[in-house]
Motif scaffolding. Structure first.
Motif, PDB file in Angstrom:
ATOM      1  N   CYS A 181       0.855  -1.182   0.000  1.00  0.00           N
ATOM      2  CA  CYS A 181       0.000   0.000   0.000  1.00  0.00           C
ATOM      3  C   CYS A 181       0.892   1.233   0.000  1.00  0.00           C
ATOM      4  O   CYS A 181       1.916   1.277   0.691  1.00  0.00           O
ATOM      5  CB  CYS A 181      -0.914   0.016   1.223  1.00  0.00           C
ATOM      6  SG  CYS A 181      -2.106   1.397   1.198  1.00  0.00           S
ATOM      7  N   ASP A 197       0.428   4.381   4.804  1.00  0.00           N
ATOM      8  CA  ASP A 197       0.884   3.657   5.991  1.00  0.00           C
ATOM      9  C   ASP A 197       0.017   4.087   7.174  1.00  0.00           C
ATOM     10  O   ASP A 197       0.517   4.630   8.160  1.00  0.00           O
ATOM     11  CB  ASP A 197       2.356   3.951   6.251  1.00  0.00           C
ATOM     12  CG  ASP A 197       2.976   2.980   7.252  1.00  0.00           C
ATOM     13  OD1 ASP A 197       2.415   1.879   7.429  1.00  0.00           O
ATOM     14  OD2 ASP A 197       4.004   3.331   7.854  1.00  0.00           O
ATOM     15  N   CYS A 198      -1.280   3.844   7.069  1.00  0.00           N
ATOM     16  CA  CYS A 198      -2.235   4.289   8.079  1.00  0.00           C
ATOM     17  C   CYS A 198      -1.917   3.645   9.424  1.00  0.00           C
ATOM     18  O   CYS A 198      -1.581   2.453   9.496  1.00  0.00           O
ATOM     19  CB  CYS A 198      -3.658   3.944   7.657  1.00  0.00           C
ATOM     20  SG  CYS A 198      -4.105   4.592   6.030  1.00  0.00           S
ATOM     21  N   SER A 199      -2.065   4.409  10.480  1.00  0.00           N
ATOM     22  CA  SER A 199      -1.627   3.946  11.798  1.00  0.00           C
ATOM     23  C   SER A 199      -2.449   2.776  12.321  1.00  0.00           C
ATOM     24  O   SER A 199      -1.991   2.033  13.180  1.00  0.00           O
ATOM     25  CB  SER A 199      -1.678   5.103  12.800  1.00  0.00           C
ATOM     26  OG  SER A 199      -3.008   5.567  12.969  1.00  0.00           O
ATOM     27  N   CYS A 206      -3.759   0.305  10.314  1.00  0.00           N
ATOM     28  CA  CYS A 206      -3.840  -0.766   9.316  1.00  0.00           C
ATOM     29  C   CYS A 206      -3.527  -2.118   9.942  1.00  0.00           C
ATOM     30  O   CYS A 206      -2.624  -2.248  10.773  1.00  0.00           O
ATOM     31  CB  CYS A 206      -2.878  -0.486   8.170  1.00  0.00           C
ATOM     32  SG  CYS A 206      -2.985  -1.711   6.834  1.00  0.00           S
ATOM     33  N   ARG A 228       2.153  -4.675   4.336  1.00  0.00           N
ATOM     34  CA  ARG A 228       1.775  -3.553   3.471  1.00  0.00           C
ATOM     35  C   ARG A 228       2.969  -2.802   2.882  1.00  0.00           C
ATOM     36  O   ARG A 228       2.793  -1.956   2.011  1.00  0.00           O
ATOM     37  CB  ARG A 228       0.875  -2.581   4.225  1.00  0.00           C
ATOM     38  CG  ARG A 228       1.485  -1.938   5.460  1.00  0.00           C
ATOM     39  CD  ARG A 228       0.429  -1.086   6.156  1.00  0.00           C
ATOM     40  NE  ARG A 228       0.908  -0.370   7.326  1.00  0.00           N
ATOM     41  CZ  ARG A 228       0.931  -0.866   8.559  1.00  0.00           C
ATOM     42  NH1 ARG A 228       0.507  -2.102   8.765  1.00  0.00           N
ATOM     43  NH2 ARG A 228       1.372  -0.149   9.574  1.00  0.00           N
ATOM     44  N   GLY A 229       4.187  -3.101   3.353  1.00  0.00           N
ATOM     45  CA  GLY A 229       5.369  -2.483   2.776  1.00  0.00           C
ATOM     46  C   GLY A 229       6.068  -3.357   1.758  1.00  0.00           C
ATOM     47  O   GLY A 229       7.083  -2.953   1.178  1.00  0.00           O
ATOM     48  N   ASP A 243       1.080   8.821   4.312  1.00  0.00           N
ATOM     49  CA  ASP A 243       1.945   8.020   3.450  1.00  0.00           C
ATOM     50  C   ASP A 243       3.179   7.571   4.224  1.00  0.00           C
ATOM     51  O   ASP A 243       3.281   7.781   5.441  1.00  0.00           O
ATOM     52  CB  ASP A 243       2.307   8.777   2.169  1.00  0.00           C
ATOM     53  CG  ASP A 243       3.121  10.036   2.426  1.00  0.00           C
ATOM     54  OD1 ASP A 243       3.733  10.156   3.513  1.00  0.00           O
ATOM     55  OD2 ASP A 243       3.157  10.910   1.543  1.00  0.00           O
ATOM     56  N   ARG A 244       4.127   6.982   3.534  1.00  0.00           N
ATOM     57  CA  ARG A 244       5.289   6.387   4.207  1.00  0.00           C
ATOM     58  C   ARG A 244       6.287   7.421   4.707  1.00  0.00           C
ATOM     59  O   ARG A 244       7.216   7.073   5.445  1.00  0.00           O
ATOM     60  CB  ARG A 244       5.960   5.373   3.288  1.00  0.00           C
ATOM     61  CG  ARG A 244       5.006   4.262   2.969  1.00  0.00           C
ATOM     62  CD  ARG A 244       5.626   3.057   2.320  1.00  0.00           C
ATOM     63  NE  ARG A 244       4.585   2.020   2.265  1.00  0.00           N
ATOM     64  CZ  ARG A 244       4.312   1.206   3.265  1.00  0.00           C
ATOM     65  NH1 ARG A 244       5.013   1.273   4.367  1.00  0.00           N
ATOM     66  NH2 ARG A 244       3.350   0.314   3.164  1.00  0.00           N
TER      67      ARG A 244
END
Length: 394
Positions: free
Chosen positions: A40, A43-45, A47, A52-53, A156-157
């Motif tokens: 993704c 990088d929602c806190s 999630c 996802r990375g 985002d990241r």
């Protein structure tokens, strides 16, 4: 994305494992979830996805195998199977790869046997994406948690807020006339301001609103989840908002409760009781299949063989589903449903609720009550009952 799990309170238990499974779970899925990548771009806190990375990409052979499986499942007719592209961010694959993965389903879509849907953060949507989604009849669900302040955990990241990029994608959908629904994660912050949240979401021009009260799933286990009292108040205010604004988009959870109440009123409640759970086969980029809950995909669980039911490159979905009753976690889930049926006063409506929540909260599928049950099933029913009593007293 939460489908309504239902099953019959009238079915007696049976010692035959396959017959027991089929008394609870339908053998023809209504939806198949495809996870073409775990990656993704946000990088929602909150999630729940552990990978996802990681930039995985579904090979074309996997999509082709799923299309063949769905062709087999729909050969006898019936409603179309919904193909849901989900988790991490499907559009992160890029338009070329996404179009390649859609292509094997085109003959089935032309025959009305499949229907596509995608759940996206909308940050990548532009005119060319809109053209592709429209060409394949893809229904769009956008994840957005409300106005800027309530959306602050969607970053985002590099930690930059995604809010403006999400709105840009929504504006592109509107400009191209593509209808979309929204799903919001309701945090402890937005739980106390439902009117502002709903007013904002309705103003976006969406066709429906889904409200996912924050829960413990996957790697999201650190934040406290809302308690029952706060959740009842939240749903009472959502009910009042919906009642006072009849021209606004429908709220998914209220629609489900309304469908149940209409069946009770009309004497068609057995249809609700006789419907079985959807096995929700979820296909990872590798072709591995998990059942019952998309959130279980990519979840390490050695005791359950990481929830793998099979792989579509080796077996069609029909064969994988035919052996599902042999899986330990599926068998445990059926026991959990039995436990709910015999011990919960809310069972008649919720029908056993969600498999993934049982595991993530209790480490087993035989458990019954979860935070999701309390916040989204019990609290909603209680709020509606309290509202009815107030109206009657008045």
């Amino acid at each position: 994305m939460r489908p309504a799990p239902t099953t019959s309170a009238a079915r007696p238990p049976t010692p035959d494992p396959k017959a027991r499974y089929l008394s609870w779970i339908t053998d023809r899925p209504r939806q198949v979830v495809l996870q073409p990548t775990t990656f993704c771009n946000l990088d929602c806190s909150y999630c729940y996805l552990p990978g996802r990375g990681v930039k995985t990409t579904m090979p074309l052979q996997v999509a082709e195998a799923v299309a063949r499986s769905v062709a087999e499942l729909t050969a006898a007719g019936g409603p179309p199977v919904r193909i849901i592209w989900h988790a991490g961010e499907p559009l992160a694959l890029g338009r070329t790869r996404f179009a390649q993965l859609l292509a094997p389903f085109e003959p089935l879509r032309a025959e009305g046997r499949v229907q596509h849907a995608v759940q996206t953060n909308a940050t990548l949507i532009n005119r060319r994406w809109c053209d592709l989604l429209a060409a394949h009849g893809v229904r769009v669900g956008v994840s957005i948690d409300g106005p800027r302040a309530l959306n602050a955990r969607r970053v985002d990241r590099t930690g930059r807020p995604a809010f403006d990029r999400i709105l840009r994608g929504i504006n592109a959908l509107r400009e191209h006339g593509l209808p979309f629904s929204v799903i919001s994660v309701v945090s402890r912050e937005s739980l106390h301001a439902p009117e502002a949240l709903l007013d904002y979401l309705a103003a976006l021009g969406c066709r429906s609103i889904g409200l996912n009260i924050e829960e413990h799933e996957g790697v999201n286990t650190s934040r406290a989840v809302p308690d029952l009292t706060d959740s009842i108040d939240f749903w009472a205010r959502v009910l009042a908002w919906s009642h006072n604004r009849p021209d606004t988009p429908p709220v998914r959870e209220l629609d489900r409760l309304g469908a149940y109440l209409r069946m009770v009123r009309d004497g068609t409640r057995p249809q609700w009781e006789d419907a079985r759970h959807d096995p929700i086969p979820t296909v990872a980029a590798s072709g591995d299949v998990v059942l019952l809950s998309p959130e279980l995909a990519d979840t390490p669980a050695p005791d359950y063989d990481d929830f793998r039911a099979g792989n579509v490159l080796q077996q069609p979905l029909a064969a994988i589903l035919a052996d599902a009753h042999r899986l330990r976690y599926v068998e445990e889930f059926l026991t959990g449903l039995d436990n709910c049926r015999t011990g919960c006063e809310f069972y008649d409506f919720c029908r056993g609720s969600q498999a993934g929540n049982r595991y993530f909260e209790h480490g087993t599928f035989t458990a019954t009550e979860t935070a999701y049950c309390r916040a989204t099933e019990q609290a909603l029913v209680t709020a509606a009952a309290n509202t009815t009593r107030k109206d009657t007293a008045a």
